[in-house]
Design an enzyme around this catalytic site. Sequence first.
Site: not given
Ligand code: PMP
Length: 370
Positions: A109, A180, A204
């Site tokens: 991520w 994040d 989550k």
């Molecule tokens: N950052 C993290 C740590 C994530 O786990 C996720 C989604 N699993 C995201 C960003 C992206 O999130 P979204 O799909 O809501 O854009």
Amino acid sequence: MNARALEQRVFNFSAGPATIPLSVLEEVRDELLCYPGAGASVMEISHRSQVFTEIAADAESTLRELLAVPDDYSVLFLQGGSALQFSMVPANLLRGSGKVADYLVTGSWSKKAIAEARKEGDVISTFDGKADNYCSLPPRESLMTSEDAAYLYYCSNETIQGVQFNSEPDCPDSVPLVCDASSDFLSRRLDIAKYGILYACAQKNAGPAGVTVVVIRKDLLERGDTSLPGYLNYQNHAQADSMWNTPPTFAVYMLGKIAHWLKEQVGGLQEIEIVNERKSSLLYNAIDGSDGFYCGHAAADCRSKMNVTFNLPNEELQSKFIAEAAAKHLDSLKGHRSVGGIRASIYNAMPMEGVESLATFMEDFAAKNR
Ligand code: PMP
């Protein structure tokens, strides 16, 4: 909830969208056709109605209370998921600043986040865990963030690799720390004052997909240039109390319900932190006590309390593990396609009972298949 639906509910170890507390689902079901006083479902009323304005204000104040958000921070409810924050953060804090943004690349991520930031300006990865396949975090003393960086960015819990920071990385006072926190939001206490921006998508620990919470120090709201597309400018959302455009009303409503569940039924972040410690220990003990049958992905000092990642001796056993677990209502345990193996996501709403069942299953499976 009717008995048949209840019987069909599994222990859902999905990484997100993920388990929602049963009592919240039941409350929402009861209010679905007609929200008290609204004469209609929450989904059917104006976001500017008094009923919804109160729902949104209550969700915000409950979140603020849970996280002890200081007054000089705004709490925004946005759309576009955390993925849009990969772009909004640099669009507001980096674009045109003439500065460089520092990124800690600790997994999938943060890797995606830095790729988006590159489109906005100069960035450097002051750490990149690629060499060891993102199983460890940078040692504290190795982190050198320059005093005039645009910001220092990190991901507190890498959902895919299952590596989690135990505390914030050191960051000079002059540099906003950006986090994040999508997959460990509301899972433990935090000192919000250490952050410039902390954001998390809801799906989550905080609700259904569709709303992203951004906690931002108010002085940073002014950094976004007026030439930015309106939606991308944090200032617009802050000035309009997150109603610059139609917010994801149902997701905000559910976020509020979950915040209340956490506050009133669990007892707040201090309590959930203890529960999360206990739940994750059960699984890590099962890994460590398996004589090497299970091999954890994350280094011992940065094991995630939210996403427990591990491998079995071979692919065949992995598939057998997933199938036999599913037969016992232990669902969605397959690791992310980019890492493989098993991933058990055990967010706040995963009951202790589910984790105990999985730990017992792991012990039995290892004993039978060694
Ligand atoms: N950052 C993290 C740590 C994530 O786990 C996720 C989604 N699993 C995201 C960003 C992206 O999130 P979204 O799909 O809501 O854009």
